[in-house]
Design a protein around this motif. Structure first.
Motif, PDB file in Angstrom:
ATOM      1  N   ARG A 156       0.853  -1.319   0.363  1.00  0.00           N
ATOM      2  CA  ARG A 156      -0.256  -0.331  -0.189  1.00  0.00           C
ATOM      3  C   ARG A 156       0.890   1.372  -0.304  1.00  0.00           C
ATOM      4  NH1 ARG A 156      -3.653  -1.536   4.345  1.00  0.00           N
ATOM      5  NH2 ARG A 156      -2.761   0.659   5.962  1.00  0.00           N
ATOM      6  N   ARG A 157       2.191   0.991   0.036  1.00  0.00           N
ATOM      7  CA  ARG A 157       3.167   2.157   0.065  1.00  0.00           C
ATOM      8  C   ARG A 157       3.767   2.661  -0.646  1.00  0.00           C
ATOM      9  NH1 ARG A 157       2.717   0.632   6.855  1.00  0.00           N
ATOM     10  NH2 ARG A 157       5.156  -0.225   5.684  1.00  0.00           N
ATOM     11  N   MET A 158       3.356   1.678  -0.842  1.00  0.00           N
ATOM     12  CA  MET A 158       4.693   1.420  -2.509  1.00  0.00           C
ATOM     13  C   MET A 158       3.380   2.287  -4.072  1.00  0.00           C
ATOM     14  SD  MET A 158       6.027  -2.324  -3.062  1.00  0.00           S
ATOM     15  CE  MET A 158       7.088  -3.195  -2.039  1.00  0.00           C
ATOM     16  N   HIS A 159       4.372   2.838  -4.684  1.00  0.00           N
ATOM     17  CA  HIS A 159       3.645   3.492  -6.245  1.00  0.00           C
ATOM     18  C   HIS A 159       3.431   2.114  -6.979  1.00  0.00           C
ATOM     19  CE1 HIS A 159       4.109   5.237 -10.645  1.00  0.00           C
ATOM     20  NE2 HIS A 159       3.483   6.398  -9.294  1.00  0.00           N
ATOM     21  N   TYR A 160       2.017   2.391  -7.598  1.00  0.00           N
ATOM     22  CA  TYR A 160       1.674   1.259  -8.328  1.00  0.00           C
ATOM     23  C   TYR A 160       2.359   0.544  -9.291  1.00  0.00           C
ATOM     24  CZ  TYR A 160       0.170   4.285 -12.615  1.00  0.00           C
ATOM     25  OH  TYR A 160       0.935   5.362 -13.759  1.00  0.00           O
ATOM     26  N   HIS A 161       3.440   1.004 -10.293  1.00  0.00           N
ATOM     27  CA  HIS A 161       4.621   0.385 -10.683  1.00  0.00           C
ATOM     28  C   HIS A 161       5.031   0.048 -10.159  1.00  0.00           C
ATOM     29  CE1 HIS A 161       3.823   3.012 -14.197  1.00  0.00           C
ATOM     30  NE2 HIS A 161       3.264   3.684 -13.492  1.00  0.00           N
ATOM     31  N   GLN A 162       6.130   0.619  -8.743  1.00  0.00           N
ATOM     32  CA  GLN A 162       7.154  -0.113  -7.991  1.00  0.00           C
ATOM     33  C   GLN A 162       5.564  -1.925  -7.536  1.00  0.00           C
ATOM     34  OE1 GLN A 162       8.000   1.724  -4.835  1.00  0.00           O
ATOM     35  NE2 GLN A 162      10.019  -0.630  -3.666  1.00  0.00           N
ATOM     36  N   VAL A 163       4.677  -2.222  -7.262  1.00  0.00           N
ATOM     37  CA  VAL A 163       4.095  -2.775  -6.845  1.00  0.00           C
ATOM     38  C   VAL A 163       4.075  -3.734  -8.482  1.00  0.00           C
ATOM     39  CG1 VAL A 163       1.680  -4.008  -6.347  1.00  0.00           C
ATOM     40  CG2 VAL A 163       2.283  -1.813  -5.250  1.00  0.00           C
ATOM     41  N   ALA A 164       3.506  -3.289  -9.135  1.00  0.00           N
ATOM     42  CA  ALA A 164       3.334  -3.804 -10.292  1.00  0.00           C
ATOM     43  C   ALA A 164       4.872  -4.912 -11.006  1.00  0.00           C
ATOM     44  CB  ALA A 164       3.079  -3.383 -12.066  1.00  0.00           C
ATOM     45  N   SER A 165       5.690  -4.393 -10.390  1.00  0.00           N
ATOM     46  CA  SER A 165       7.339  -4.209 -10.584  1.00  0.00           C
ATOM     47  C   SER A 165       7.129  -6.088  -9.221  1.00  0.00           C
ATOM     48  CB  SER A 165       8.443  -3.384 -10.430  1.00  0.00           C
ATOM     49  OG  SER A 165      10.464  -4.079 -10.287  1.00  0.00           O
ATOM     50  N   GLU A 166       7.067  -5.771  -8.630  1.00  0.00           N
ATOM     51  CA  GLU A 166       7.475  -6.519  -7.537  1.00  0.00           C
ATOM     52  C   GLU A 166       6.464  -7.990  -7.681  1.00  0.00           C
ATOM     53  OE1 GLU A 166       8.663  -6.963  -4.532  1.00  0.00           O
ATOM     54  OE2 GLU A 166       9.590  -5.475  -4.097  1.00  0.00           O
ATOM     55  N   LYS A 167       5.409  -7.594  -8.176  1.00  0.00           N
ATOM     56  CA  LYS A 167       4.409  -9.113  -8.921  1.00  0.00           C
ATOM     57  C   LYS A 167       5.064  -9.835 -10.028  1.00  0.00           C
ATOM     58  CE  LYS A 167      -0.622  -9.882  -9.900  1.00  0.00           C
ATOM     59  NZ  LYS A 167      -0.092 -11.382 -11.252  1.00  0.00           N
ATOM     60  N   LYS A 168       5.342  -8.885 -10.881  1.00  0.00           N
ATOM     61  CA  LYS A 168       6.576 -10.079 -11.974  1.00  0.00           C
ATOM     62  C   LYS A 168       7.733 -10.436 -11.228  1.00  0.00           C
ATOM     63  CE  LYS A 168       6.105  -7.803 -16.691  1.00  0.00           C
ATOM     64  NZ  LYS A 168       5.953  -6.762 -17.197  1.00  0.00           N
ATOM     65  N   GLU A 169       8.286  -9.706 -10.168  1.00  0.00           N
ATOM     66  CA  GLU A 169       9.144 -10.337  -9.616  1.00  0.00           C
ATOM     67  C   GLU A 169       9.075 -11.346  -9.942  1.00  0.00           C
ATOM     68  OE1 GLU A 169      13.376 -10.994  -9.370  1.00  0.00           O
ATOM     69  OE2 GLU A 169      12.162 -10.159 -10.244  1.00  0.00           O
ATOM     70  N   TRP A 170       8.360 -11.295  -8.646  1.00  0.00           N
ATOM     71  CA  TRP A 170       7.709 -12.880  -7.523  1.00  0.00           C
ATOM     72  C   TRP A 170       7.105 -13.618  -8.644  1.00  0.00           C
ATOM     73  CZ3 TRP A 170       9.280 -14.088  -2.885  1.00  0.00           C
ATOM     74  CH2 TRP A 170       9.952 -13.423  -2.095  1.00  0.00           C
ATOM     75  N   GLU A 171       6.534 -13.955  -9.377  1.00  0.00           N
ATOM     76  CA  GLU A 171       5.978 -14.788 -10.037  1.00  0.00           C
ATOM     77  C   GLU A 171       7.183 -15.299 -11.113  1.00  0.00           C
ATOM     78  OE1 GLU A 171       3.360 -12.569 -12.787  1.00  0.00           O
ATOM     79  OE2 GLU A 171       1.490 -12.531 -11.459  1.00  0.00           O
ATOM     80  N   ARG A 172       8.459 -14.522 -11.400  1.00  0.00           N
ATOM     81  CA  ARG A 172       9.204 -15.069 -11.637  1.00  0.00           C
ATOM     82  C   ARG A 172      10.156 -16.112 -11.259  1.00  0.00           C
ATOM     83  NH1 ARG A 172      14.756 -14.673 -12.171  1.00  0.00           N
ATOM     84  NH2 ARG A 172      14.475 -13.063 -10.950  1.00  0.00           N
ATOM     85  N   ILE A 173      10.649 -15.284  -9.596  1.00  0.00           N
ATOM     86  CA  ILE A 173      11.282 -16.090  -8.806  1.00  0.00           C
ATOM     87  C   ILE A 173       9.978 -17.466  -8.357  1.00  0.00           C
ATOM     88  CG2 ILE A 173      11.071 -16.230  -6.156  1.00  0.00           C
ATOM     89  CD1 ILE A 173      12.032 -13.346  -6.208  1.00  0.00           C
ATOM     90  N   VAL A 174       8.858 -17.282  -8.750  1.00  0.00           N
ATOM     91  CA  VAL A 174       8.233 -19.096  -8.320  1.00  0.00           C
ATOM     92  C   VAL A 174       8.506 -19.992  -9.492  1.00  0.00           C
ATOM     93  CG1 VAL A 174       5.803 -19.706  -8.669  1.00  0.00           C
ATOM     94  CG2 VAL A 174       6.534 -18.007  -7.255  1.00  0.00           C
ATOM     95  N   ASN A 175       8.121 -19.083 -11.142  1.00  0.00           N
ATOM     96  CA  ASN A 175       8.678 -19.924 -11.901  1.00  0.00           C
ATOM     97  C   ASN A 175      10.102 -20.596 -11.864  1.00  0.00           C
ATOM     98  OD1 ASN A 175       7.849 -20.906 -14.578  1.00  0.00           O
ATOM     99  ND2 ASN A 175       8.549 -18.986 -15.087  1.00  0.00           N
ATOM    100  N   ILE A 176      11.089 -20.110 -11.401  1.00  0.00           N
ATOM    101  CA  ILE A 176      12.154 -20.725 -11.775  1.00  0.00           C
ATOM    102  C   ILE A 176      12.318 -21.845 -10.334  1.00  0.00           C
ATOM    103  CG2 ILE A 176      14.660 -20.335 -10.656  1.00  0.00           C
ATOM    104  CD1 ILE A 176      14.363 -16.889 -12.314  1.00  0.00           C
ATOM    105  N   ILE A 177      12.117 -21.592  -8.540  1.00  0.00           N
ATOM    106  CA  ILE A 177      11.334 -22.474  -7.579  1.00  0.00           C
ATOM    107  C   ILE A 177      11.189 -23.812  -7.961  1.00  0.00           C
ATOM    108  CG2 ILE A 177      11.340 -22.654  -5.976  1.00  0.00           C
ATOM    109  CD1 ILE A 177      12.111 -20.021  -5.531  1.00  0.00           C
ATOM    110  N   VAL A 178       9.963 -23.888  -8.892  1.00  0.00           N
ATOM    111  CA  VAL A 178       8.901 -24.806  -9.368  1.00  0.00           C
ATOM    112  C   VAL A 178       9.979 -26.114  -9.988  1.00  0.00           C
ATOM    113  CG1 VAL A 178       6.499 -23.698  -8.882  1.00  0.00           C
ATOM    114  CG2 VAL A 178       7.753 -23.803 -10.833  1.00  0.00           C
ATOM    115  N   ARG A 179      10.567 -24.698 -11.385  1.00  0.00           N
ATOM    116  CA  ARG A 179      11.173 -25.561 -12.679  1.00  0.00           C
ATOM    117  C   ARG A 179      12.401 -26.384 -11.780  1.00  0.00           C
ATOM    118  NH1 ARG A 179       7.904 -25.429 -14.593  1.00  0.00           N
ATOM    119  NH2 ARG A 179       7.412 -23.203 -16.552  1.00  0.00           N
ATOM    120  N   GLU A 180      13.380 -26.072 -10.370  1.00  0.00           N
ATOM    121  CA  GLU A 180      14.629 -25.844  -9.815  1.00  0.00           C
ATOM    122  C   GLU A 180      13.729 -27.414  -8.959  1.00  0.00           C
ATOM    123  OE1 GLU A 180      15.716 -22.874  -7.541  1.00  0.00           O
ATOM    124  OE2 GLU A 180      17.211 -22.540  -9.585  1.00  0.00           O
ATOM    125  N   GLN A 181      12.946 -27.474  -7.985  1.00  0.00           N
ATOM    126  CA  GLN A 181      12.546 -28.105  -7.362  1.00  0.00           C
ATOM    127  C   GLN A 181      10.887 -29.362  -7.731  1.00  0.00           C
ATOM    128  OE1 GLN A 181      10.540 -25.987  -3.893  1.00  0.00           O
ATOM    129  NE2 GLN A 181      12.192 -24.964  -3.697  1.00  0.00           N
TER     130      GLN A 181
END
Length: 120
Positions: free
Chosen positions: A18-43
């Motif tokens: 809530r304290r982030m700018h909406y561009h930063q929120v979108a960037s965070e969401k994209k980054e966590w989706e990327r992290i999940v994608n990598i981890i589920v493949r590794e695991q």
């Protein structure tokens, strides 16, 4: 089938987002989706159709935290599971139950995502 995914970090909480700018929120969401994608493949996590999902947050201390603030964290991770092809969708037809809980205290904060497959 029961599968557990370990992610060695914790996404931002609802209050932090809530304290982030909406561009930063979108960037965070994209980054966590990327992290999940990598981890589920590794695991080598297998796709599932219908599940009960538990998000187990393992913090570095026993500080008081409100579980509902971590719903936004879980949402980012769950969207990542859909984008990675592990879940077909994150609606009630596929996610029968969603639990957010505190795990064991650990000096290395992480999240365990438990996927318990259920029958239709």
């Amino acid at each position: 089938m029961h599968q557990t995914i370990r992610i060695n970090n914790i996404p931002p909480t609802q209050n932090e987002l809530r304290r982030m700018h909406y561009h930063q929120v979108a960037s965070e969401k994209k980054e966590w989706e990327r992290i999940v994608n990598i981890i589920v493949r590794e695991q080598k996590i297998q796709p599932v159709d219908q599940v009960k999902v538990t998000y187990e947050f393992c913090f570095k201390d026993k500080k008081r935290r409100d579980p509902d603030n971590y719903a936004a964290s879980a949402k980012m991770l769950q969207d990542g599971l859909v984008k990675a092809g592990i879940l077909p969708d994150d609606n009630f037809n596929h996610v029968h139950e969603l639990t957010i809980k505190r795990g064991e205290t650990n000096k290395h904060p992480h999240i365990l995502i438990h996927l318990l497959e259920v029958s239709a």
